[in-house]
Structures are given as structure tokens and as C-alpha cells.
Scaffold this active site. Structure first.
Site, PDB file in Angstrom:
ATOM      1  N   ASP A 173     -42.557 -20.473 -14.358  1.00  0.00           N
ATOM      2  CA  ASP A 173     -41.302 -20.894 -15.300  1.00  0.00           C
ATOM      3  C   ASP A 173     -41.996 -21.744 -16.357  1.00  0.00           C
ATOM      4  O   ASP A 173     -43.055 -22.724 -16.197  1.00  0.00           O
ATOM      5  CB  ASP A 173     -40.166 -21.683 -14.645  1.00  0.00           C
ATOM      6  CG  ASP A 173     -39.245 -21.117 -13.802  1.00  0.00           C
ATOM      7  OD1 ASP A 173     -39.156 -19.406 -13.922  1.00  0.00           O
ATOM      8  OD2 ASP A 173     -38.468 -21.314 -12.837  1.00  0.00           O
ATOM      9  N   ARG A 177     -41.226 -13.635 -19.590  1.00  0.00           N
ATOM     10  CA  ARG A 177     -39.898 -13.723 -19.874  1.00  0.00           C
ATOM     11  C   ARG A 177     -39.605 -14.312 -21.014  1.00  0.00           C
ATOM     12  O   ARG A 177     -40.217 -15.430 -21.193  1.00  0.00           O
ATOM     13  CB  ARG A 177     -39.623 -14.398 -18.511  1.00  0.00           C
ATOM     14  CG  ARG A 177     -37.885 -14.646 -18.511  1.00  0.00           C
ATOM     15  CD  ARG A 177     -37.771 -15.734 -17.607  1.00  0.00           C
ATOM     16  NE  ARG A 177     -37.649 -15.424 -16.053  1.00  0.00           N
ATOM     17  CZ  ARG A 177     -37.831 -16.505 -15.314  1.00  0.00           C
ATOM     18  NH1 ARG A 177     -37.901 -17.548 -15.496  1.00  0.00           N
ATOM     19  NH2 ARG A 177     -38.269 -16.144 -14.334  1.00  0.00           N
ATOM     20  N   GLY A 182     -34.598 -21.257 -24.092  1.00  0.00           N
ATOM     21  CA  GLY A 182     -35.155 -22.680 -23.838  1.00  0.00           C
ATOM     22  C   GLY A 182     -34.082 -23.646 -23.486  1.00  0.00           C
ATOM     23  O   GLY A 182     -32.975 -23.564 -24.212  1.00  0.00           O
TER      24      GLY A 182
HETATM   25  P1  FDA Z   1     -26.462 -18.869 -24.696  1.00  0.00           P
HETATM   26  O1  FDA Z   1     -26.778 -19.972 -24.211  1.00  0.00           O
HETATM   27  O2  FDA Z   1     -26.236 -18.476 -26.356  1.00  0.00           O
HETATM   28  O3  FDA Z   1     -25.400 -18.150 -23.889  1.00  0.00           O
HETATM   29  C1  FDA Z   1     -24.740 -17.101 -24.195  1.00  0.00           C
HETATM   30  C2  FDA Z   1     -23.523 -16.603 -23.177  1.00  0.00           C
HETATM   31  O4  FDA Z   1     -23.977 -16.708 -22.007  1.00  0.00           O
HETATM   32  C3  FDA Z   1     -22.442 -17.859 -23.388  1.00  0.00           C
HETATM   33  O5  FDA Z   1     -21.391 -17.763 -24.253  1.00  0.00           O
HETATM   34  C4  FDA Z   1     -21.787 -17.793 -21.891  1.00  0.00           C
HETATM   35  O6  FDA Z   1     -20.983 -16.732 -21.906  1.00  0.00           O
HETATM   36  C5  FDA Z   1     -23.107 -17.383 -21.111  1.00  0.00           C
HETATM   37  N1  FDA Z   1     -23.791 -18.533 -20.368  1.00  0.00           N
HETATM   38  C6  FDA Z   1     -25.119 -19.074 -20.799  1.00  0.00           C
HETATM   39  N2  FDA Z   1     -25.266 -20.116 -20.007  1.00  0.00           N
HETATM   40  C7  FDA Z   1     -24.426 -20.257 -19.129  1.00  0.00           C
HETATM   41  C8  FDA Z   1     -24.009 -20.980 -17.962  1.00  0.00           C
HETATM   42  N3  FDA Z   1     -24.893 -22.131 -17.701  1.00  0.00           N
HETATM   43  N4  FDA Z   1     -22.780 -21.137 -17.323  1.00  0.00           N
HETATM   44  C9  FDA Z   1     -21.900 -20.347 -17.765  1.00  0.00           C
HETATM   45  N5  FDA Z   1     -22.051 -19.290 -18.773  1.00  0.00           N
HETATM   46  C10 FDA Z   1     -23.272 -19.292 -19.268  1.00  0.00           C
HETATM   47  N6  FDA Z   1     -35.521 -21.861 -19.749  1.00  0.00           N
HETATM   48  C11 FDA Z   1     -36.574 -22.602 -19.846  1.00  0.00           C
HETATM   49  O7  FDA Z   1     -36.537 -23.489 -20.714  1.00  0.00           O
HETATM   50  N7  FDA Z   1     -37.373 -22.337 -19.034  1.00  0.00           N
HETATM   51  C12 FDA Z   1     -37.370 -21.297 -18.174  1.00  0.00           C
HETATM   52  O8  FDA Z   1     -38.447 -20.926 -17.296  1.00  0.00           O
HETATM   53  C13 FDA Z   1     -36.172 -20.605 -18.165  1.00  0.00           C
HETATM   54  N8  FDA Z   1     -35.827 -19.523 -16.946  1.00  0.00           N
HETATM   55  C14 FDA Z   1     -34.997 -18.697 -17.140  1.00  0.00           C
HETATM   56  C15 FDA Z   1     -34.547 -17.592 -16.339  1.00  0.00           C
HETATM   57  C16 FDA Z   1     -33.546 -16.765 -16.553  1.00  0.00           C
HETATM   58  C17 FDA Z   1     -33.597 -15.357 -15.705  1.00  0.00           C
HETATM   59  C18 FDA Z   1     -32.695 -16.817 -17.583  1.00  0.00           C
HETATM   60  C19 FDA Z   1     -31.505 -16.089 -17.669  1.00  0.00           C
HETATM   61  C20 FDA Z   1     -32.674 -18.082 -18.331  1.00  0.00           C
HETATM   62  C21 FDA Z   1     -33.817 -19.070 -18.124  1.00  0.00           C
HETATM   63  N9  FDA Z   1     -33.980 -20.218 -18.771  1.00  0.00           N
HETATM   64  C22 FDA Z   1     -35.193 -20.767 -18.937  1.00  0.00           C
HETATM   65  C23 FDA Z   1     -32.666 -20.791 -19.483  1.00  0.00           C
HETATM   66  C24 FDA Z   1     -32.660 -20.251 -20.953  1.00  0.00           C
HETATM   67  O9  FDA Z   1     -33.392 -20.904 -21.668  1.00  0.00           O
HETATM   68  C25 FDA Z   1     -31.289 -20.562 -21.552  1.00  0.00           C
HETATM   69  O10 FDA Z   1     -31.044 -21.974 -21.652  1.00  0.00           O
HETATM   70  C26 FDA Z   1     -30.103 -19.892 -20.805  1.00  0.00           C
HETATM   71  O11 FDA Z   1     -30.345 -18.524 -20.472  1.00  0.00           O
HETATM   72  C27 FDA Z   1     -28.759 -19.730 -21.846  1.00  0.00           C
HETATM   73  O12 FDA Z   1     -29.240 -19.187 -22.861  1.00  0.00           O
HETATM   74  P2  FDA Z   1     -28.384 -17.607 -23.295  1.00  0.00           P
HETATM   75  O13 FDA Z   1     -29.724 -16.736 -23.697  1.00  0.00           O
HETATM   76  O14 FDA Z   1     -27.965 -16.977 -21.963  1.00  0.00           O
HETATM   77  O15 FDA Z   1     -27.605 -17.895 -24.421  1.00  0.00           O
END
Ligand code: FDA
Length: 305
Positions: free
Chosen positions: A132, A182, A186
Site C-alpha cells: 500500500d 493500484r 490518496g
Molecule cells: P471520492 O472520495 O471522491 O468518493 C467517491 C464516492 O465514493 C463518494 O461520493 C462516496 O459515495 C463514496 N465513498 C468514498 N469513500 C467513502 C467512504 N469512506 N465511506 C462511504 N462512501 C465513500 N489510499 C492511499 O493513500 N493509499 C493506499 O494504499 C490506498 N489503498 C486503497 C485501496 C483500495 C482498494 C481503495 C478503493 C482505496 C484505497 N485508498 C488508498 C484510498 C483512496 O486514496 C481514497 O481515499 C478512497 O478510495 C476515496 O476516494 P474515491 O476514489 O472513492 O473518491
């Protein structure tokens, strides 16, 4: 982004941590954390696998301060690999690990050696182990560790964060090596000297990085719950005729289950990231910071009592 900054700052305060760790929050914690032990979490993972999903198991824990703790974490990961290898769903389950849990704060050599031991345990079973990506002081160090290990271990790979200014270059470094990436937006609190602060800019960079990886990367993982971005990338995938087996979508356990199911039913590879363990607080606070409704839920439950 302002909300995220606020919650991450709040989460660093001890009284907030104490309150969040009280029993009151257990239902919300349970939504994001699949259990406190491997046996419970692996059952959750296997249930997902039975339903057609791919899975990544993550033992929660980060920033260990002693060699003994790093050793303990490493052994726990090796034990996890042995359990996965025995699972009837082993071909669908891989591992995610944080290098600071393997002792990175005590030196990159220690973290590299421990990561290597886990990769050695996993390689005979074909289990992939992704590092990660953590806060920006670790970015270059993590990328270098992958560059060091990848020539011997094609079962290692990492995560790149679209909010960092440097990420387009890192995407090219990983594409050049054929290492698996991946791509995420962030999740850490970062200054504007290293990271974009505007959601719109982060989203724009995310799409750019994801497209580069889809075109030239080695089986990239497109990790987001952002339905607008997913729709745009699906369109791009169609236009470029990229076959489904060349990439996967990834989402977090407990987030947007509707979207996970839709993508799966449409025939895409979808991997669910399944965290477990007792050290859930830092992970949980990052999830709280991602969505105002999560914090509202916490505040409402406080007033209900
Ligand atoms: P965004 O934050 O814009 O969210 C889009 C929509 O998704 C929201 O409107 C909501 O509906 C839903 N959503 C998102 N987060 C939610 C939550 N916590 N609860 C409920 N609904 C939510 N980061 C990092 O810095 N290092 C890493 O190694 C990883 N690893 C990782 C693995 C996987 C499989 C995922 C999916 C994510 C990560 N992340 C991560 C986290 C990533 O950086 C990010 O903070 C989250 O995925 C939220 O961003 P989105 O891309 O979902 O978009």
C-alpha cells in the site's frame, strides 16, 4: 477537501481517538473492518470470492516502532499466506501490506527484508502481495523498494496516489518495469507543496494516470468508488477495446456495495479490499474523512445516547 483535512486533523487528537474507540462506534467500525482476527476476516473474504469477487486481505497496522513489532507483523503476514494457500478460493485472494508495519521507520533495509520474506512465502502459491502507499515521506522509498525487489519477485507491486504532483512520473517508472500498480486518489493529509488540494484537479489527474495505466500498464487496479470517474473510464476502455482481463476495479469493504455489485454483474473483475485486525483506528479515521455522512453518523449516535 476541507472536510477531509478537518477530520484527519481531528482524528489525530487523543480525546477524539478515545471517543471513537468506545463501544458506541462499533457498528460503524464493523462496516469498514471485517473482524479482529484472520479466521473471521478470511471467512468474509471467502464469501466474497464465492460470489465471484476477487479479494485483497489487509492486516491493519502501521508505523511500528520496534524490530520485535515488525517481526510480529511479518510473521502474521506469513501465517496469513499459509491460510490463504489452504483456501479453496486461493486463486482469487491476494494480500495488501503497509511497509511501515514491516519496520520502515527503523530503516528501509529492515522493511525490504521483511517484505521479501512475505513474498518468498507467497510466491510458491502464486499469491500477489501489494505494498500500500502511505504518506508522502514514504513515497520515493516505497517506489525504490519495489524497484529493488521486482526483478526477483513479480508477485510484488504497489499503489500510486493521483493527488501527488510526482505521480505521472512514478506511473511511467512502474510501466517501464512492468510492475503492477493500484491507482488511488490518496487518503493522507498532505501539504500543497507535494499534493493537489482541489478535488477537481485530483479527479483530473486520477483519470489521466488511470488511462496511462490502462493503455500501457501491467494489469492495473483502478481503485475508486467515484461513479463519474468509473463511467468515464468505462467509456475509454470501450473506445480503446481494452479486454476486461487486462485490468481490475478495486473497492473497499463496506463502501458502495451497490456499485461493486453492478460492476461484477456487468462482467468486470472486481476486487474487494478487506481490512481486519485490532489496530483499526488510523484506517478507520481515513474512511471517516472521506465522506461527511460517516462523521454525521458518528455525531448522531453520540446524541442518541
Ligand atoms: P471520492 O472520495 O471522491 O468518493 C467517491 C464516492 O465514493 C463518494 O461520493 C462516496 O459515495 C463514496 N465513498 C468514498 N469513500 C467513502 C467512504 N469512506 N465511506 C462511504 N462512501 C465513500 N489510499 C492511499 O493513500 N493509499 C493506499 O494504499 C490506498 N489503498 C486503497 C485501496 C483500495 C482498494 C481503495 C478503493 C482505496 C484505497 N485508498 C488508498 C484510498 C483512496 O486514496 C481514497 O481515499 C478512497 O478510495 C476515496 O476516494 P474515491 O476514489 O472513492 O473518491
Amino acid at each position: 477537501m476541507l472536510f477531509r483535512t478537518l477530520v484527519l486533523k481531528l482524528a489525530a487528537l487523543k480525546p477524539f481517538e478515545r471517543t471513537t474507540k468506545s463501544r458506541l462506534f462499533r457498528p460503524l467500525v464493523k462496516r469498514f473492518v471485517a473482524g479482529e482476527d484472520l479466521e473471521t476476516a478470511l471467512k468474509v473474504g471467502e464469501e466474497y470470492a464465492k460470489n465471484g469477487y476477487l479479494v485483497s486481505m489487509d492486516l491493519l497496522g502501521e508505523n511500528v516502532a520496534t524490530r520485535e513489532e515488525a517481526e510480529q507483523e511479518t510473521l502474521s503476514y506469513i501465517a496469513m499466506a499459509e491460510q490463504i494457500a489452504k483456501s479453496p478460493h486461493r486463486d482469487k485472494i491476494n494480500i495488501s501490506v503497509k511497509l511501515t508495519a514491516l519496520g520502515m521507520d527503523l530503516g528501509d533495509d529492515l522493511a525490504t527484508d521483511n517484505y521479501r520474506r512475505i513474498l518468498d512465502a507467497c510466491k510458491p502459491h502464486g499469491i500477489f502481495v501489494r505494498a500500500d502507499m502511505e504518506a508522502s515521506p514514504y513515497t520515493e522509498r516505497t517506489v525504490r523498494i519495489i524497484e529493488r525487489l521486482f526483478p526477483q519477485y513479480n508477485n510484488c507491486g504497489t499503489v500510486l496516489q493521483a493527488y501527488l504532483h510526482r505521480t505521472a512520473t512514478d506511473v511511467q517508472r512502474m510501466i517501464g518495469m512492468r510492475a503492477r500498480v493500484r491507482i488511488v486518489k490518496g487518503a493522507y493529509l498532505e501539504p500543497d507543496t507535494v499534493a493537489y488540494q482541489q478535488k477537481q484537479k485530483v479527479d483530473e489527474m486520477y483519470v489521466k494516470d488511470a488511462k496511462a495505466l490502462l493503455l500501457e500498464g501491467n494489469y492495473p487496479a483502478i481503485a475508486t468508488h467515484d461513479s463519474k470517474i468509473i463511467a468515464e473510464l468505462k467509456e475509454f476502455i470501450k473506445q480503446e477495446r481494452i479486454p476486461n482481463e487486462r485490468y481490475e476495479w478495486q473497492m473497499i469493504f463496506g463502501v458502495r456495495r451497490d456499485l461493486q455489485e453492478t460492476l461484477l454483474n456487468e462482467g468486470y473483475n472486481v476486487r474487494i479490499y478487506i481490512p481486519y485486525g485490532a489496530a483499526w483506528y488510523p484506517y478507520f479515521s481515513r474512511r471517516l474523512a472521506e465522506r461527511p455522512a460517516n462523521l454525521l453518523f458518528v455525531l448522531k449516535s453520540l446524541f442518541k445516547k
